[in-house]
Write an enzyme that holds these catalytic residues in place. Structure first.
Site, short mmCIF file in Angstrom:
data_model
loop_
_atom_site.label_atom_id
_atom_site.label_comp_id
_atom_site.label_asym_id
_atom_site.label_seq_id
_atom_site.Cartn_x
_atom_site.Cartn_y
_atom_site.Cartn_z
CE LYS A 182 4.08 -5.38 -11.88
NZ LYS A 182 2.79 -6.12 -11.81
CD GLU A 257 8.45 -0.40 3.93
OE1 GLU A 257 8.36 -1.26 4.82
OE2 GLU A 257 9.08 0.66 4.07
CB CYS A 291 3.82 -7.23 5.38
SG CYS A 291 3.29 -5.52 5.53
CD GLU A 393 5.79 -12.85 4.39
OE1 GLU A 393 6.39 -12.85 3.30
OE2 GLU A 393 5.31 -11.82 4.90
O1 TXE Z 1 4.87 -11.12 -4.48
P1 TXE Z 1 5.81 -10.40 -5.48
P2 TXE Z 1 4.05 -12.46 -4.70
C1 TXE Z 1 5.16 -12.11 0.29
C2 TXE Z 1 4.32 -13.29 0.73
C3 TXE Z 1 3.98 -13.93 -0.57
C4 TXE Z 1 5.28 -13.75 -1.31
C5 TXE Z 1 5.18 -13.79 -2.80
O2 TXE Z 1 5.09 -14.19 1.50
O3 TXE Z 1 3.65 -15.29 -0.43
O4 TXE Z 1 5.70 -12.45 -0.94
O5 TXE Z 1 4.06 -13.02 -3.22
C6 TXE Z 1 5.96 -7.39 -8.86
N1 TXE Z 1 10.53 -6.79 -11.10
N2 TXE Z 1 4.40 -10.89 0.16
O6 TXE Z 1 4.74 -13.43 -5.57
O7 TXE Z 1 6.14 -11.30 -6.62
C7 TXE Z 1 4.66 -8.16 -8.95
O8 TXE Z 1 4.16 -8.16 -10.26
C8 TXE Z 1 9.61 -5.87 -10.76
C9 TXE Z 1 4.57 -9.93 1.20
O9 TXE Z 1 2.71 -12.09 -5.12
O10 TXE Z 1 6.90 -9.82 -4.69
C10 TXE Z 1 3.82 -7.38 -7.96
O11 TXE Z 1 3.32 -6.19 -8.56
N3 TXE Z 1 8.44 -6.19 -10.19
C11 TXE Z 1 4.07 -8.60 0.79
C12 TXE Z 1 4.81 -7.03 -6.86
O12 TXE Z 1 6.10 -7.14 -7.48
C13 TXE Z 1 8.20 -7.47 -9.90
C14 TXE Z 1 2.82 -8.57 0.03
C15 TXE Z 1 4.78 -7.96 -5.65
O13 TXE Z 1 4.85 -9.29 -6.09
C16 TXE Z 1 9.13 -8.47 -10.21
C17 TXE Z 1 2.80 -9.59 -1.00
C18 TXE Z 1 10.33 -8.08 -10.83
N4 TXE Z 1 11.30 -8.98 -11.16
C19 TXE Z 1 3.54 -10.71 -0.86
N5 TXE Z 1 8.62 -9.66 -9.81
C20 TXE Z 1 4.10 -7.55 1.86
N6 TXE Z 1 5.31 -7.06 2.18
O14 TXE Z 1 3.08 -7.12 2.36
C21 TXE Z 1 7.42 -9.42 -9.27
N7 TXE Z 1 7.15 -8.10 -9.33
#
Ligand code: TXE
Length: 491
Positions: A182, A257, A291, A393
């Protein structure tokens, strides 16, 4: 060739289940916007539990045949896919740039080069992964097998969409697993294109399945599915916690991660030219949406003025604008919401009396990108010690500067945040470099550099930055179950 030629219906995407495009059961779709223009780019399935159920069933059906193939046969599939990715790199880079807002040149040089490298690396690494044996002399011999898990879930974010998806997909497949992936609902397009290529590469139907949708609906249904044997996730820390909580009762393996708030420790003897160039890359690559980005500069107080002056000049020279232009250094942020979040931090910095050395505002480039989600690359110093900008962050082009009077104080500042993903150390003294690298709480440390990656090495963070490591044998171990078999010395 434009990306529209790669996908049959670019405006309305489908899921990929059992080797075929499938519309979502509920018939509902989500909008996907182009960050550089703010325009609608595509509509993607708003998948729910029925779609996930179908995808998991397809993967489970494909598992016996795929896991029974030899390593060489599986590697040939990945190599063929890598060849197709290389052939279509320009198209894929265009898709990724349009969907993320990142400069096209970056999508070409970093993202697509890495997708190909990930596929080829794990095709080889899995074949060179030795099995272990422990000789007990008169009492016989133990040998250790690595067996595939079954159906695994890959959940990926929007900042490096195909780069991170292929980083998980390749080791999962090489170890004999079948996959339900996904991608982020904000950047669904490159995964769709990859699935098309995977079909052409001869990856059998059902071995890899793709479901699009929101995290809370589609992602959560995947995480909650009882047949999922492991979840490899990259994304925000809060989402990582939600996934770990859902996985815990079933004792499902998770690799998490998560985010970072990475320090750059700059000592008084640092080579200033090299450090400034390195800090610009470390702070602002991909608009600061990596990240690993070093968003906190901790500098010896004797060097602070010289460093900040030079750095502010270099950051001001970054060219922000249309991702398609060859001289663009910084593209758009991922979404209007994310842009607002980053701007809110800048407002907070102003209220707290921080000194904005450069940037600090939204930006509306001339021409087709006027409505895009752009922010000026920003450098801020003199914030109060307890400012939220030092701890949270931001995930945008915003870097803060703090000074330290001693190495101990620098380390204390570096370790004062909840995260522990990466750190950089800038010094000409080897003893300082080793000492500081050993004391800083981070899963990855670069000395006088940033983001020099060797795919064989462990990648991941400590504290709130995650659980587990990816890369080389760490990825292969994650996607397998270990079985020890004892043989007596005589029957
Ligand atoms: O990430 P999400 P978001 C950090 C960065 C950013 C914050 C939020 O600070 O501002 O996270 O970003 C899926 N069950 N990083 O909201 O929500 C979602 O659909 C299963 C750091 O965009 O964590 C997507 O495919 N899946 C990071 C994925 O999780 C779920 C890179 C990541 O989205 C879910 C991105 C659930 N309950 C953001 N909820 C890095 N480590 O590089 C969401 N998702």
């Amino acid at each position: 060739m434009r990306w529209e030629e790669l996908v049959s219906e670019p405006e309305v995407l489908s899921n990929w289940i059992g080797g075929e495009r499938r519309a979502p059961f509920g018939g509902q779709y989500l909008d996907d916007f182009e960050p550089a223009t703010g325009e609608l780019l595509a509509r993607i399935p708003d998948s729910g539990s029925e779609d996930v159920e179908l995808a998991v069933a397809a993967a489970a059906d494909a598992f016996p045949e795929w896991s029974g193939r030899s390593l060489q046969e599986r590697a040939r599939c990945l190599e063929r896919l890598a060849d197709l990715v290389a052939e279509r790199a320009e198209t894929l880079a265009g898709i990724e740039s349009a969907d993320t807002g990142k400069p096209l040149a970056l999508a070409r040089q970093i993202d697509m080069a890495r997708v190909e490298a990930n596929l080829r690396f794990f095709a080889g690494a899995a074949q060179h992964w030795p099995t272990e044996a422990h000789d007990m002399g008169q009492q016989g011999l133990n040998y250790t097998r690595r067996e595939p898990l079954g159906v695994v879930a890959l959940i990926t974010p929007w900042n490096l969409p195909l780069y991170l998806l292929s980083w998980k997909l390749a080791p999962a497949l090489m170890t004999g697993n079948c996959v339900v992936a996904k991608p982020s609902e904000l950047t669904p397009l490159s995964a769709d294109a990859l699935w098309d290529l995977a079909n052409q590469a001869g990856i059998p139907p059902g071995v890899i399945n793709l479901v699009h949708g929101s995290g809370t609906r589609c992602g959560q249904a995947l995480v909650d599915h009882p047949a999922i044997k492991a979840i490899s996730f990259t994304g925000g820390t809060q989402t990582g916690r939600t996934i770990a909580t859902a996985a815990a009762p079933r004792l499902v393996k998770t690799s998490l991660e998560l985010g970072g708030k990475n320090p750059a420790l700059v000592f008084a003897d640092a080579d200033l030219d090299r450090t400034v160039a390195g800090l610009v890359r470390a702070g602002y690559t991909n608009q600061g949406q990596v990240c690993l980005c070093c968003s906190r500069i901790l500098v010896d107080e004797d060097l602070k003025d010289a460093l900040t002056q030079r750095l502010a000049d270099a950051v001001s020279n970054l060219k922000v604008g249309d991702p398609n232009l060859v001289d663009t250094d910084q593209g758009a942020l991922i979404s209007a919401d994310h842009q607002q979040k980053v701007l809110d931090y800048m407002d907070l910095a102003g209220e707290e009396g921080g000194r904005i050395l450069c940037g600090g505002k939204a930006l509306n480039p001339e021409g087709r990108c006027q409505q895009g989600y752009f922010v000026e690359p920003t450098l801020i110093s003199d914030l109060p010690a307890d400012s939220r900008l030092h701890f949270e962050e931001i995930f945008g082009p915003v870097v803060t500067v703090q000074s330290f009077a001693s190495e101990d104080e620098g380390i204390a500042l570096a370790n004062s945040v909840d995260y522990g993903l990466a750190a950089t150390v800038w010094t000409r003294d080897l003893a300082t470099a080793h000492r500081v690298a050993g004391r800083v709480q981070a899963g990855l440390v670069w000395i006088n550099g940033w983001l020099v990656r060797d795919l064989r090495t462990p990648f991941g963070g400590m504290k709130d930055s995650g659980l587990g490591r990816e890369g080389g044998r760490w990825s292969l171990e994650f996607f397998t179950e270990t079985k020890n078999i004892h043989l007596p010395s005589g029957f």
